[in-house]
Design an enzyme around this catalytic site. Structure first.
Site, PDB file in Angstrom:
ATOM      1  N   LYS A 166      31.507   6.244 -16.517  1.00 44.00           N
ATOM      2  CA  LYS A 166      30.515   5.311 -17.044  1.00 44.00           C
ATOM      3  C   LYS A 166      30.680   3.944 -16.374  1.00 44.00           C
ATOM      4  CE  LYS A 166      28.900   8.169 -20.255  1.00 44.00           C
ATOM      5  NZ  LYS A 166      27.507   8.619 -20.321  1.00 44.00           N
ATOM      6  N   LYS A 191      33.370  14.689 -14.495  1.00 45.31           N
ATOM      7  CA  LYS A 191      32.057  15.159 -14.071  1.00 45.31           C
ATOM      8  C   LYS A 191      31.168  13.986 -13.693  1.00 45.31           C
ATOM      9  CE  LYS A 191      28.732  16.126 -17.041  1.00 45.31           C
ATOM     10  NZ  LYS A 191      27.942  14.879 -17.199  1.00 45.31           N
ATOM     11  N   GLU A 194      24.710  13.176 -15.429  1.00 46.25           N
ATOM     12  CA  GLU A 194      23.588  13.939 -14.885  1.00 46.25           C
ATOM     13  C   GLU A 194      22.639  13.162 -13.975  1.00 46.25           C
ATOM     14  OE1 GLU A 194      22.345  12.551 -18.985  1.00 46.25           O
ATOM     15  OE2 GLU A 194      24.135  13.435 -18.084  1.00 46.25           O
ATOM     16  N   HIS A 287      24.287  21.530 -16.808  1.00 43.93           N
ATOM     17  CA  HIS A 287      23.958  20.406 -17.681  1.00 43.93           C
ATOM     18  C   HIS A 287      22.553  20.624 -18.226  1.00 43.93           C
ATOM     19  CE1 HIS A 287      23.566  16.423 -19.382  1.00 43.93           C
ATOM     20  NE2 HIS A 287      24.854  16.243 -19.158  1.00 43.93           N
TER      21      HIS A 287
END
Length: 466
Positions: A166, A191, A194, A287
């Site tokens: 983030k 990860k 998205e 996802h």
């Protein structure tokens, strides 16, 4: 036109249809618009989903009638309609004879979603017979492959502690890679979020090269294997392949440490199948961004999250995001554990059908959305195991002592649950977990009242005015 005489057969028994092995069964919650009869609308729904149209046509013959979809159960009070679709209706690849989700959805969720006499219709479950199920790819690898990389047992290897870097957008390649390195000093798995891919300010080639280097450095410093899930989503299958090949080539000797992420809902079944078939040795990370448009309980059309995840296993996803079952910030209920069971067990009960998977590999639940160390034990208790991938963004990077401590707090919460030790007791001996209480005091107050006294933390909250 009332088509119930052709497309309804309430004498059919579900157990006989299952034993026959020649029908896909679907359960819908369906309501006709005012002025339309329930059975007649259900018949029209089945007709539109298979061989019928709004009028009789002269080209219909006996064979055509033999592959009609049939309404075999209705319960108007529950708004329940069950339809049996002959397996012969679903088309297959000309290259290898395999089945495809595109055909499944075109029939079961196609034009019937826009019918003028239907107020709403939503698929809540489906059943596939063995002969049809065997035509789907299914997963090639799953969490067992990740456990192997991490040096754990390949059965019941436990929680894979992961995060999402983030902010989800706005980081340039170097700070992104450094954030990865920091988390890997305490955690296992990172990860791409998205939307992250190949933005002008963060070219994929530059970012991936730096992340691969960060992984090597973290592994050297910790002596532990690390994992990364790289987003290769694209409209063009050739772009998906190009991204995947570049990622694996760049990670080099650590290529087996890489999962390949595809936004399966927005990019579609073709993107999932492309990745599944081109990169069968790597974990395919499905996802589901955007799925809430149809799966949300607030939506009365489309299909449920349960149906979505079940389709993902058929398609070959190694893992799919399943939500947090009411323990995080996203929509969900504790009963959503049925989704995880359908993904991981060889035979599982859905809302309406019991499905046997015939030995098809399990698909791994991936947990994300507002999770932190304090919420995890309740989640594991509800699920009954911790064989999942956790991707906690704020739960790691929101820790008061930084992402390394955040990652360790997540692992310690799992270890406490695994060992049957109350979280507060475990926290007394594990500082990162203890500091998670101070990092997320709102959750701590709600889930563990009295935690300040138990951990010897001063209550600095302002006294309420008289």
């Amino acid at each position: 036109m009332d088509q119930s005489s052709r497309y309804v057969n309430l004498a059919l028994k579900e157990e006989d249809l299952i034993a026959g092995g020649e029908h896909v069964l679907c359960a819908y919650i369906m309501k006709p618009k005012a002025g339309y009869g329930y059975v007649a609308t259900a018949a029209h729904f089945a007709a539109e989903s298979s061989t019928g149209t709004n009028v009789e046509v002269c080209t219909t013959d006996d064979f055509t009638r033999g592959v009609d979809a049939l309404v075999y159960e209705v319960d108007e009070a529950r708004e329940l309609t069950k339809i049996a679709y002959p397996v012969a209706l679903f088309h297959r690849n000309i290259t290898d004879g395999k089945a495809m989700i595109a055909s499944f959805l075109t029939l079961t969720m196609g034009n019937n979603q826009g019918m003028g006499d239907v107020e709403y219709a939503k698929m809540h479950d489906f059943y596939v017979p063995e002969a049809y199920r065997a035509l789907f790819d299914g997963p090639s690898v799953n969490i067992s492959a990740l456990w192997k990389v991490l040096g754990r047992p390949e059965v019941d290897g436990g929680l894979v502690v992961g995060t999402i870097i983030k902010p989800k957008l706005g980081l340039r390649p170097k700070p992104f890679a450094e954030a990865c390195h920091a988390f890997w000093l305490g955690g296992d798995f990172i990860k791409n979020d998205e939307p992250q891919g190949n933005q002008p300010f963060a070219p994929l080639r530059d970012t991936i090269a730096l992340v691969a280097d960060a992984m090597r450095r973290a592994q050297d410093e910790t002596g532990e294997a690390k994992l990364f899930s790289a987003n290769i989503t694209a409209d063009d299958p050739f772009e998906i392949i190009a991204r995947g090949e570049y990622v694996l080539e760049t990670f080099g000797e650590n290529a087996s440490h890489v999962a390949l992420l595809v936004d399966g809902y927005v990019a579609g079944a073709a993107a999932i199948t492309t990745a599944r078939r081109r990169f069968p040795d790597n974990f395919l990370h499905y996802h589901r961004a955007g799925h809430g448009a149809v799966t949300s309980p607030q939506s009365k059309r489309g299909y449920t999250a349960f149906v979505h995840c079940k389709m993902a296993r058929l398609q070959g996803a190694s893992g799919i995001h399943t939500g947090t079952m009411g323990f995080g910030k996203m929509e969900g209920e504790s009963s959503d554990r049925a989704i995880a069971y359908m993904l991981t067990q060889d035979e599982a009960q859905g809302p309406f059908y019991r499905q046997s998977w015939g030995g098809m590999k399990a698909c791994t639940p991936i947990i994300s959305g507002g999770m932190n160390a304090l919420r995890m034990p309740g989640f594991f208790e509800n699920l009954g195991n911790a064989n999942v991938i956790l991707t906690a963004g704020g739960g790691a990077f929101g820790h008061i002592d930084g992402p390394v401590a955040g990652a360790r707090s997540l692992r310690q919460a799992w270890q406490a649950w695994r060992d049957g030790v109350p979280v507060l007791d475990y926290a007394r001996e594990h500082k990162e977990l203890a500091r998670a209480f101070e990092s997320f005091p709102g959750d701590a107050d709600q889930i563990y009242p009295g935690w300040r006294k138990a951990l010897g933390v001063e209550d600095t909250r302002s006294a309420l005015p008289a």
